[in-house]
Design a protein around this motif. Structure first.
Motif, PDB file in Angstrom:
ATOM      1  N   GLN A 193     -34.222 -93.829  27.552  1.00  0.00           N
ATOM      2  CA  GLN A 193     -34.933 -93.474  26.305  1.00  0.00           C
ATOM      3  C   GLN A 193     -34.909 -91.809  26.083  1.00  0.00           C
ATOM      4  OE1 GLN A 193     -38.775 -95.996  27.382  1.00  0.00           O
ATOM      5  NE2 GLN A 193     -38.421 -96.347  25.339  1.00  0.00           N
ATOM      6  N   PRO A 195     -32.505 -88.144  26.811  1.00  0.00           N
ATOM      7  CA  PRO A 195     -30.876 -87.665  26.952  1.00  0.00           C
ATOM      8  C   PRO A 195     -30.514 -87.234  28.120  1.00  0.00           C
ATOM      9  CG  PRO A 195     -32.207 -85.954  25.898  1.00  0.00           C
ATOM     10  CD  PRO A 195     -33.124 -87.100  26.305  1.00  0.00           C
ATOM     11  N   THR A 263     -46.097 -82.663  21.007  1.00  0.00           N
ATOM     12  CA  THR A 263     -45.621 -83.263  19.436  1.00  0.00           C
ATOM     13  C   THR A 263     -46.674 -83.290  18.823  1.00  0.00           C
ATOM     14  OG1 THR A 263     -43.957 -84.552  20.946  1.00  0.00           O
ATOM     15  CG2 THR A 263     -44.573 -85.255  18.634  1.00  0.00           C
ATOM     16  N   GLY A 265     -47.396 -85.422  15.706  1.00  0.00           N
ATOM     17  CA  GLY A 265     -46.573 -86.709  15.363  1.00  0.00           C
ATOM     18  C   GLY A 265     -47.174 -87.040  13.798  1.00  0.00           C
ATOM     19  N   GLN A 266     -48.503 -86.748  13.733  1.00  0.00           N
ATOM     20  CA  GLN A 266     -49.184 -87.516  12.563  1.00  0.00           C
ATOM     21  C   GLN A 266     -49.795 -86.174  11.997  1.00  0.00           C
ATOM     22  OE1 GLN A 266     -51.507 -90.901  13.918  1.00  0.00           O
ATOM     23  NE2 GLN A 266     -51.991 -91.122  11.656  1.00  0.00           N
ATOM     24  N   THR A 284     -52.487 -85.040  14.977  1.00  0.00           N
ATOM     25  CA  THR A 284     -52.580 -85.591  16.409  1.00  0.00           C
ATOM     26  C   THR A 284     -51.629 -84.626  17.279  1.00  0.00           C
ATOM     27  OG1 THR A 284     -50.552 -86.914  15.971  1.00  0.00           O
ATOM     28  CG2 THR A 284     -52.941 -87.888  15.803  1.00  0.00           C
ATOM     29  N   ASP A 286     -49.815 -85.186  21.024  1.00  0.00           N
ATOM     30  CA  ASP A 286     -49.419 -85.583  22.222  1.00  0.00           C
ATOM     31  C   ASP A 286     -48.659 -84.554  23.034  1.00  0.00           C
ATOM     32  OD1 ASP A 286     -47.078 -86.847  23.811  1.00  0.00           O
ATOM     33  OD2 ASP A 286     -47.555 -88.842  22.813  1.00  0.00           O
ATOM     34  N   ARG A 288     -47.195 -84.102  27.436  1.00  0.00           N
ATOM     35  CA  ARG A 288     -47.133 -84.608  28.702  1.00  0.00           C
ATOM     36  C   ARG A 288     -46.450 -83.581  29.374  1.00  0.00           C
ATOM     37  NH1 ARG A 288     -44.640 -90.379  26.283  1.00  0.00           N
ATOM     38  NH2 ARG A 288     -45.810 -90.367  24.078  1.00  0.00           N
ATOM     39  N   GLY A 354     -40.660 -89.443  31.119  1.00  0.00           N
ATOM     40  CA  GLY A 354     -41.455 -88.899  29.875  1.00  0.00           C
ATOM     41  C   GLY A 354     -42.204 -90.082  29.193  1.00  0.00           C
TER      42      GLY A 354
ATOM     43  N   ASN B 225     -37.583 -89.057  17.153  1.00  0.00           N
ATOM     44  CA  ASN B 225     -37.232 -89.458  18.504  1.00  0.00           C
ATOM     45  C   ASN B 225     -38.782 -89.548  19.310  1.00  0.00           C
ATOM     46  OD1 ASN B 225     -35.750 -90.000  20.434  1.00  0.00           O
ATOM     47  ND2 ASN B 225     -34.204 -88.550  20.186  1.00  0.00           N
ATOM     48  N   HIS B 226     -38.583 -90.015  20.280  1.00  0.00           N
ATOM     49  CA  HIS B 226     -39.483 -90.402  21.423  1.00  0.00           C
ATOM     50  C   HIS B 226     -40.260 -89.139  21.627  1.00  0.00           C
ATOM     51  CE1 HIS B 226     -41.587 -92.169  24.899  1.00  0.00           C
ATOM     52  NE2 HIS B 226     -41.171 -93.238  24.634  1.00  0.00           N
ATOM     53  N   ALA B 227     -41.596 -88.970  21.523  1.00  0.00           N
ATOM     54  CA  ALA B 227     -42.279 -87.704  21.927  1.00  0.00           C
ATOM     55  C   ALA B 227     -42.390 -87.584  23.437  1.00  0.00           C
ATOM     56  CB  ALA B 227     -43.730 -87.880  21.206  1.00  0.00           C
ATOM     57  N   GLY B 228     -42.225 -88.580  24.265  1.00  0.00           N
ATOM     58  CA  GLY B 228     -42.294 -88.555  25.792  1.00  0.00           C
ATOM     59  C   GLY B 228     -41.042 -88.020  26.452  1.00  0.00           C
ATOM     60  N   THR B 229     -39.861 -88.388  25.854  1.00  0.00           N
ATOM     61  CA  THR B 229     -38.709 -88.572  26.757  1.00  0.00           C
ATOM     62  C   THR B 229     -37.718 -87.310  26.023  1.00  0.00           C
ATOM     63  OG1 THR B 229     -37.726 -90.346  25.371  1.00  0.00           O
ATOM     64  CG2 THR B 229     -38.783 -91.006  27.286  1.00  0.00           C
ATOM     65  N   THR B 230     -37.819 -87.068  25.040  1.00  0.00           N
ATOM     66  CA  THR B 230     -36.895 -85.982  24.412  1.00  0.00           C
ATOM     67  C   THR B 230     -37.431 -84.507  24.672  1.00  0.00           C
ATOM     68  OG1 THR B 230     -36.901 -87.395  22.505  1.00  0.00           O
ATOM     69  CG2 THR B 230     -35.843 -85.459  22.184  1.00  0.00           C
ATOM     70  N   PRO B 231     -36.721 -83.810  25.590  1.00  0.00           N
ATOM     71  CA  PRO B 231     -36.879 -82.443  26.156  1.00  0.00           C
ATOM     72  C   PRO B 231     -37.094 -81.546  24.797  1.00  0.00           C
ATOM     73  CG  PRO B 231     -34.921 -83.221  27.382  1.00  0.00           C
ATOM     74  CD  PRO B 231     -35.170 -84.399  26.119  1.00  0.00           C
ATOM     75  N   MET B 232     -37.960 -80.490  25.032  1.00  0.00           N
ATOM     76  CA  MET B 232     -38.429 -79.583  23.974  1.00  0.00           C
ATOM     77  C   MET B 232     -37.106 -78.988  23.482  1.00  0.00           C
ATOM     78  SD  MET B 232     -41.387 -79.893  23.371  1.00  0.00           S
ATOM     79  CE  MET B 232     -41.953 -78.724  22.529  1.00  0.00           C
ATOM     80  N   GLN B 234     -34.232 -79.922  22.666  1.00  0.00           N
ATOM     81  CA  GLN B 234     -33.264 -80.961  22.158  1.00  0.00           C
ATOM     82  C   GLN B 234     -33.950 -81.702  21.014  1.00  0.00           C
ATOM     83  OE1 GLN B 234     -31.361 -83.284  25.237  1.00  0.00           O
ATOM     84  NE2 GLN B 234     -31.695 -81.435  26.746  1.00  0.00           N
ATOM     85  N   ARG B 235     -35.083 -81.307  20.307  1.00  0.00           N
ATOM     86  CA  ARG B 235     -35.697 -81.981  19.426  1.00  0.00           C
ATOM     87  C   ARG B 235     -35.344 -81.141  17.927  1.00  0.00           C
ATOM     88  NH1 ARG B 235     -41.889 -83.274  21.008  1.00  0.00           N
ATOM     89  NH2 ARG B 235     -41.251 -84.067  22.956  1.00  0.00           N
ATOM     90  N   THR B 273     -46.345 -90.945  12.959  1.00  0.00           N
ATOM     91  CA  THR B 273     -46.895 -91.864  14.234  1.00  0.00           C
ATOM     92  C   THR B 273     -46.940 -90.901  15.371  1.00  0.00           C
ATOM     93  OG1 THR B 273     -45.717 -93.873  13.651  1.00  0.00           O
ATOM     94  CG2 THR B 273     -46.511 -93.621  15.860  1.00  0.00           C
ATOM     95  N   ALA B 274     -48.426 -90.785  16.198  1.00  0.00           N
ATOM     96  CA  ALA B 274     -48.844 -90.037  17.153  1.00  0.00           C
ATOM     97  C   ALA B 274     -47.748 -89.557  18.275  1.00  0.00           C
ATOM     98  CB  ALA B 274     -49.986 -90.413  17.732  1.00  0.00           C
ATOM     99  N   ASN B 275     -46.935 -90.757  18.687  1.00  0.00           N
ATOM    100  CA  ASN B 275     -45.816 -90.325  19.509  1.00  0.00           C
ATOM    101  C   ASN B 275     -44.545 -90.605  19.393  1.00  0.00           C
ATOM    102  OD1 ASN B 275     -45.861 -93.177  18.948  1.00  0.00           O
ATOM    103  ND2 ASN B 275     -45.806 -94.140  21.242  1.00  0.00           N
ATOM    104  N   VAL B 276     -44.325 -90.289  18.098  1.00  0.00           N
ATOM    105  CA  VAL B 276     -42.823 -90.031  17.577  1.00  0.00           C
ATOM    106  C   VAL B 276     -42.844 -88.776  16.928  1.00  0.00           C
ATOM    107  CG1 VAL B 276     -41.030 -90.829  16.146  1.00  0.00           C
ATOM    108  CG2 VAL B 276     -42.812 -92.477  17.013  1.00  0.00           C
ATOM    109  N   ILE B 277     -41.672 -88.178  17.379  1.00  0.00           N
ATOM    110  CA  ILE B 277     -41.361 -86.730  16.747  1.00  0.00           C
ATOM    111  C   ILE B 277     -41.126 -86.973  15.184  1.00  0.00           C
ATOM    112  CG2 ILE B 277     -39.777 -84.964  16.849  1.00  0.00           C
ATOM    113  CD1 ILE B 277     -39.160 -85.526  19.899  1.00  0.00           C
TER     114      ILE B 277
END
Lengths: 408, 408
Positions: A193, A195, A263, A265-266, A284, A286, A288, A354, B225-232, B234-235, B273-277
């Motif tokens: 999930q 890169p 992040t 996000g909201q 918000t 987030d 980690r 993550g 993209n995913h807020a947890g798995t996307t490195p800073m 690469q956003r 959404t809180a956990n989406v970039i």
């Protein structure tokens, strides 16, 4: 019962069969306890039973498929979750379930009955995409917490939906209504999930731990007023304060650690009208990291920035609503998988996850490890979520080797 | 016809009577062409007719009440608008209408027939709060532009609503369906809607001009993209880019001029959404200044910041949807009113209006001026909109003197 021939076509057919159980909207929608979710767990039970696995369903609808061992020792378990996010992808969760099934079927076909029972777990719910609760399947299995008195957006009660779905699963023949004892180990196969594997050209990620995570809602309350007639030096503009705060926090996050994710996000504005100075903004955060102390430092800076402000006409409140500590996964299982990956000639890297996973819950009670395969462009939680078939195969091969080493 | 006795109680009663024509929601709701708006214009016509004024209604529902003069010279006009914003206050627009009526009634009672006709104008619509069009009343009167093919949020067509309302107004006795010739001058009495008069302890604001105004929508498109798995590093985080842009623009606005107002009133995030970039952010900019060149410079800087960016994975588009040039009001009328205010012993200040008014339209065709009275705490477009009764009286007294000087 005639066992299916274990081959990759079976795995791909099963993936297609369950991914077809989704509604007409883009991407996968298999939210917990919906008719498609029930049909998916039922299909899985039949896949398992067809190769002689014993099926159990617990009160939360988690499906346990056991290949009995020569001994009654605690099982060696693998698996993931059956639910998806809204408009999600084909692999998140389902890959670990059907990949686990393929691994166990392969072991059975190649090596016969294991010493220890092999268990495939298909957790009822992990994503929190229907009810405001996450990991309810693994939390119920481990006895960590029970979910009660919550409803979905259309007002359906969690307990009502759960009981109806479980009753539907129990209508299948040969199924037991039971929550089994915890296994001796748990190995979760999952798409990355993100890169990093693609960028490092690694076929396999060996997961050392799962990041700690905190989520906050920051509410800035100022005064809504006329955008034309209110002089700049007399505004209590909630949006400008929020923007400056986010600007500063992004700098702080960068300074604290390059791997601290941050992040917003909201971001909700009131009244959200072009010619009115915003009276209130709620956003918000987030964040980690694998080290809890980094998250502590971030939270201290957030507190520092939002309290003792000189401008008393604006108030800022911070509400922390997620506080998950970093999780260290089992080191010996990771070492075992590293050794097996090397033996198989796979390129691999050790990394922290993550994202949260059922393994976060399981690892508090059972030695737990995770295997990642690459996500194309790092995309997940979206219809575009993809993994090369060769990578899907590689992950399952390593899982097979790992389960073999543990159970035979 | 027996003229009413002109006194402050009549003015206050009329204010109450028309402010009672609103629905049950907080504040004033007298949106154009609604039943309450029709009843309000009807009540005004009857107030005017009761003191011998001649009533006309044009195709847009603007009411013209004329006190005939000894000559047929073009009229000396005053007035404002009858509509309100949603959940607005008691004074925005209505004060200038009923204050103007009180001034003309006082002049008639004290000085008899004027040399030139005195005209009270109650414009149909100024706020743009029902249909997506502003100043449609004064634009129709001056022939500037016609409003067509627009609907309100419930789908009612502008032309249908307009024709029905005008027909209802024309059922009153003694009314003519006509758009009169433009007057010789127009004086609009209005609440300030800002804090400057209160802060300068001035009873009267003499309005020299109306600020130019530009509104933009800036859309930043990145990748969700995913807020947890996307490195800073690469956003393609649309919100962070938007925040940095707003942060920079606020600094630029401050540097260009302390009186340049800069407001980001609307800010919409997708998917929020809180956990989406955030993949996309659209925000508005409202900026106003008395000097068009300052607004030009601001827009140049905005263009500079949003084009030729090094990061091609994010795109930024800027759409300018309001471009109103600054308006200079009539200097001789302002000087006349300054002299009269001084003679009456009033504390006054000359200032530019930060809000748009019908006077902005009228001034393009007719020598136009405005008189402001203080708004308590600068609050307007809200149920809390207030002006001290003494200040309401002062404004009407100065208007009376000004109309006397022009028409007798």
């Amino acid at each position: 019962m005639t066992p299916l021939t274990v081959n990759w076509q079976t795995f791909l057919d099963q993936m297609d069969q369950i991914n077809a159980l989704s509604d007409a909207t883009p991407g996968q929608n298999r939210l917990v306890y919906t008719p498609n979710w029930v049909a998916a767990q039922q299909a899985l039970i039949q896949f398992g039973q067809s190769i002689g696995m014993q099926a159990r369903v617990d009160d939360y609808g988690t499906v346990y498929l056991d290949l009995p061992g020569q001994t009654n020792a605690p099982a060696i378990a693998t698996g993931s979750h059956m639910d998806t996010v809204a408009n999600g992808g084909r692999y998140d969760g389902l890959y670990g379930v059907l990949g686990g099934l393929h691994a166990i079927a392969t072991l059975q076909q190649t090596h016969g009955q294991p010493k220890r029972p092999l268990r495939l777990i298909s957790f009822s719910e992990e994503e929190g995409s229907r009810f405001p609760a996450t990991f309810s399947g693994s939390k119920h299995y481990t006895g960590l917490a029970e979910t009660t008195a919550i409803t979905d957006p259309s007002g359906v009660n969690f307990d009502d939906a759960r009981q109806t779905a479980v009753q539907q699963l129990l209508t299948l023949p040969g199924i037991r209504h039971e929550r089994p004892a915890l296994p001796a180990s748990f190995t979760e196969l999952h798409i990355e999930q993100g890169p990093r594997l693609v960028q490092h050209q690694a076929q396999i990620g060996l997961v050392t731990g799962i990041v700690g995570q905190r989520r906050f809602t920051v509410t800035v309350s100022g005064t809504a007023n006329h955008a034309g007639t209110t002089p700049m030096d007399q505004r209590h503009d909630a949006l400008q304060v929020a923007v400056n705060l986010i600007h500063e926090l992004a700098q702080i996050a960068k300074t604290l650690s390059p791997t601290l994710t941050f992040t917003v996000g909201q971001f909700d504005v009131s009244p959200n009208t072009a010619n009115v100075i915003p009276g209130q903004v709620a956003f918000t955060i987030d964040c980690r990291h694998t080290i809890d102390g980094i998250l502590d430092q971030f939270e201290m800076q957030l507190t520092h920035l939002t309290t003792n402000r000189p401008d008393h006409t604006l108030t800022i409140t911070v509400d922390r609503w997620v506080h998950d500590r970093p999780v260290q996964l089992a080191e010996d299982l990771c070492q075992l998988n590293q050794k097996l990956a090397d033996q198989l000639g796979l390129t691999s890297m050790q990394l922290a996850s993550g994202a949260g996973h059922d393994s976060m819950i399981m690892s508090q009670f059972v030695p737990t490890t995770m295997l990642f395969v690459p996500s194309i462009n790092g995309i997940s939680h979206a219809p575009e979520e993809r993994t090369e078939f060769a990578d899907l195969q590689t992950g399952i091969k390593l899982l097979t080797a790992s389960l073999h080493a543990q159970a035979y």
